[in-house]
Design a protein around this motif. Sequence first.
Motif, PDB file in Angstrom:
ATOM      1  N   VAL A 169       0.892  -1.159   0.000  1.00 22.25           N
ATOM      2  CA  VAL A 169       0.000   0.000   0.000  1.00 22.25           C
ATOM      3  C   VAL A 169       0.931   1.210   0.000  1.00 22.25           C
ATOM      4  O   VAL A 169       1.449   1.617   1.035  1.00 22.25           O
ATOM      5  CB  VAL A 169      -0.938   0.007   1.224  1.00 22.25           C
ATOM      6  N   GLU A 170       1.161   1.750  -1.168  1.00 21.05           N
ATOM      7  CA  GLU A 170       2.093   2.866  -1.337  1.00 21.05           C
ATOM      8  C   GLU A 170       1.497   4.172  -0.819  1.00 21.05           C
ATOM      9  O   GLU A 170       2.214   5.030  -0.319  1.00 21.05           O
ATOM     10  CB  GLU A 170       2.453   3.000  -2.822  1.00 21.05           C
ATOM     11  N   ASN A 171       0.193   4.319  -0.952  1.00 20.56           N
ATOM     12  CA  ASN A 171      -0.453   5.545  -0.519  1.00 20.56           C
ATOM     13  C   ASN A 171      -1.940   5.264  -0.330  1.00 20.56           C
ATOM     14  O   ASN A 171      -2.541   4.565  -1.139  1.00 20.56           O
ATOM     15  CB  ASN A 171      -0.251   6.638  -1.583  1.00 20.56           C
ATOM     16  N   VAL A 172      -2.482   5.813   0.716  1.00 21.43           N
ATOM     17  CA  VAL A 172      -3.938   5.843   0.896  1.00 21.43           C
ATOM     18  C   VAL A 172      -4.257   7.257   1.352  1.00 21.43           C
ATOM     19  O   VAL A 172      -3.643   7.775   2.281  1.00 21.43           O
ATOM     20  CB  VAL A 172      -4.445   4.754   1.874  1.00 21.43           C
ATOM     21  N   ALA A 173      -5.180   7.897   0.648  1.00 22.08           N
ATOM     22  CA  ALA A 173      -5.514   9.290   0.953  1.00 22.08           C
ATOM     23  C   ALA A 173      -7.021   9.483   0.824  1.00 22.08           C
ATOM     24  O   ALA A 173      -7.633   8.984  -0.120  1.00 22.08           O
ATOM     25  CB  ALA A 173      -4.780  10.231   0.000  1.00 22.08           C
ATOM     26  N   ILE A 226      -3.901   3.658  13.657  1.00 27.23           N
ATOM     27  CA  ILE A 226      -4.958   3.116  12.791  1.00 27.23           C
ATOM     28  C   ILE A 226      -4.509   1.793  12.201  1.00 27.23           C
ATOM     29  O   ILE A 226      -5.244   0.805  12.229  1.00 27.23           O
ATOM     30  CB  ILE A 226      -5.309   4.122  11.675  1.00 27.23           C
ATOM     31  N   TYR A 227      -3.295   1.758  11.665  1.00 29.54           N
ATOM     32  CA  TYR A 227      -2.805   0.534  11.037  1.00 29.54           C
ATOM     33  C   TYR A 227      -2.685  -0.592  12.057  1.00 29.54           C
ATOM     34  O   TYR A 227      -2.999  -1.745  11.753  1.00 29.54           O
ATOM     35  CB  TYR A 227      -1.484   0.776  10.320  1.00 29.54           C
ATOM     36  N   ALA A 228      -2.251  -0.285  13.268  1.00 28.16           N
ATOM     37  CA  ALA A 228      -2.162  -1.314  14.310  1.00 28.16           C
ATOM     38  C   ALA A 228      -3.550  -1.885  14.609  1.00 28.16           C
ATOM     39  O   ALA A 228      -3.700  -3.109  14.758  1.00 28.16           O
ATOM     40  CB  ALA A 228      -1.525  -0.742  15.563  1.00 28.16           C
ATOM     41  N   ARG A 229      -4.571  -1.028  14.669  1.00 28.78           N
ATOM     42  CA  ARG A 229      -5.935  -1.510  14.914  1.00 28.78           C
ATOM     43  C   ARG A 229      -6.430  -2.388  13.770  1.00 28.78           C
ATOM     44  O   ARG A 229      -7.267  -3.267  13.974  1.00 28.78           O
ATOM     45  CB  ARG A 229      -6.897  -0.333  15.111  1.00 28.78           C
ATOM     46  N   LEU A 230      -5.898  -2.177  12.571  1.00 29.21           N
ATOM     47  CA  LEU A 230      -6.292  -2.983  11.413  1.00 29.21           C
ATOM     48  C   LEU A 230      -5.493  -4.283  11.301  1.00 29.21           C
ATOM     49  O   LEU A 230      -5.685  -5.043  10.351  1.00 29.21           O
ATOM     50  CB  LEU A 230      -6.135  -2.165  10.121  1.00 29.21           C
ATOM     51  N   MET A 237      -8.625   0.230   2.520  1.00 26.90           N
ATOM     52  CA  MET A 237      -7.728  -0.794   3.056  1.00 26.90           C
ATOM     53  C   MET A 237      -8.337  -2.188   2.891  1.00 26.90           C
ATOM     54  O   MET A 237      -7.619  -3.152   2.604  1.00 26.90           O
ATOM     55  CB  MET A 237      -7.392  -0.497   4.518  1.00 26.90           C
ATOM     56  N   ASP A 238      -9.650  -2.304   3.045  1.00 26.37           N
ATOM     57  CA  ASP A 238     -10.312  -3.586   2.791  1.00 26.37           C
ATOM     58  C   ASP A 238     -10.172  -3.975   1.318  1.00 26.37           C
ATOM     59  O   ASP A 238      -9.989  -5.155   0.993  1.00 26.37           O
ATOM     60  CB  ASP A 238     -11.794  -3.514   3.168  1.00 26.37           C
ATOM     61  N   LEU A 289     -15.561   9.087   7.575  1.00 22.89           N
ATOM     62  CA  LEU A 289     -16.724   8.389   7.017  1.00 22.89           C
ATOM     63  C   LEU A 289     -16.460   6.908   6.756  1.00 22.89           C
ATOM     64  O   LEU A 289     -17.301   6.226   6.181  1.00 22.89           O
ATOM     65  CB  LEU A 289     -17.159   9.065   5.702  1.00 22.89           C
ATOM     66  N   GLY A 290     -15.276   6.431   7.138  1.00 18.38           N
ATOM     67  CA  GLY A 290     -14.941   5.028   6.923  1.00 18.38           C
ATOM     68  C   GLY A 290     -14.368   4.723   5.549  1.00 18.38           C
ATOM     69  O   GLY A 290     -14.206   3.551   5.184  1.00 18.38           O
ATOM     70  N   LEU A 291     -14.029   5.758   4.778  1.00 20.13           N
ATOM     71  CA  LEU A 291     -13.530   5.532   3.423  1.00 20.13           C
ATOM     72  C   LEU A 291     -12.112   4.963   3.424  1.00 20.13           C
ATOM     73  O   LEU A 291     -11.772   4.139   2.577  1.00 20.13           O
ATOM     74  CB  LEU A 291     -13.602   6.817   2.602  1.00 20.13           C
TER      75      LEU A 291
END
Length: 151
Positions: free
Chosen positions: A76-80, A124-128, A95-96, A88-90
């Motif tokens: 995952v190079e980038n998520v924005a 956030i990433y740790a929670r995922l 990530m899903d 809003l959960g986007l």
Amino acid sequence: MDSDVIRLATAGDLAVVDEVVNSAYAHYIARIGRKPGPMLDDHAARIAAGQTHLLERDGAMLGLIVLIPQPDALLVENVAVSPAAQGLGLGRRLMDFAETRARAAGLPRLRLYTHVAMVENQAIYARLGYAETRRVIEAGLHRIYMEKPLA
């Protein structure tokens, strides 16, 4: 949400990709002392390589994710997500989507990195389900790599 669509970006999407990335990461400039990596990336090249996916809701582009296949993982190079659409959960939806793509490709894990100063992203990433694997300095940026196994 039923009106959400995730699709590959095209060359015609470059301006909106730049806009979303710049608006999503601008607040980190003061914290890091320079533009974060995603603001410096060659978005046209990522689009041309078929690596950039856009999340649209009701025709408006609200987020994106850049995915790069590696031999042993999907990076995952980038998520924005546009600041107006954050919360809003986007980001989670994107990530899903990455996880679904990695599984479909038969890859055993997802990999990502974030700047050490982006502590909220690390949480956030740790929670995922991501765990830190290493810390490095790349392109002058202090990065934390994280991975999530796909069992």
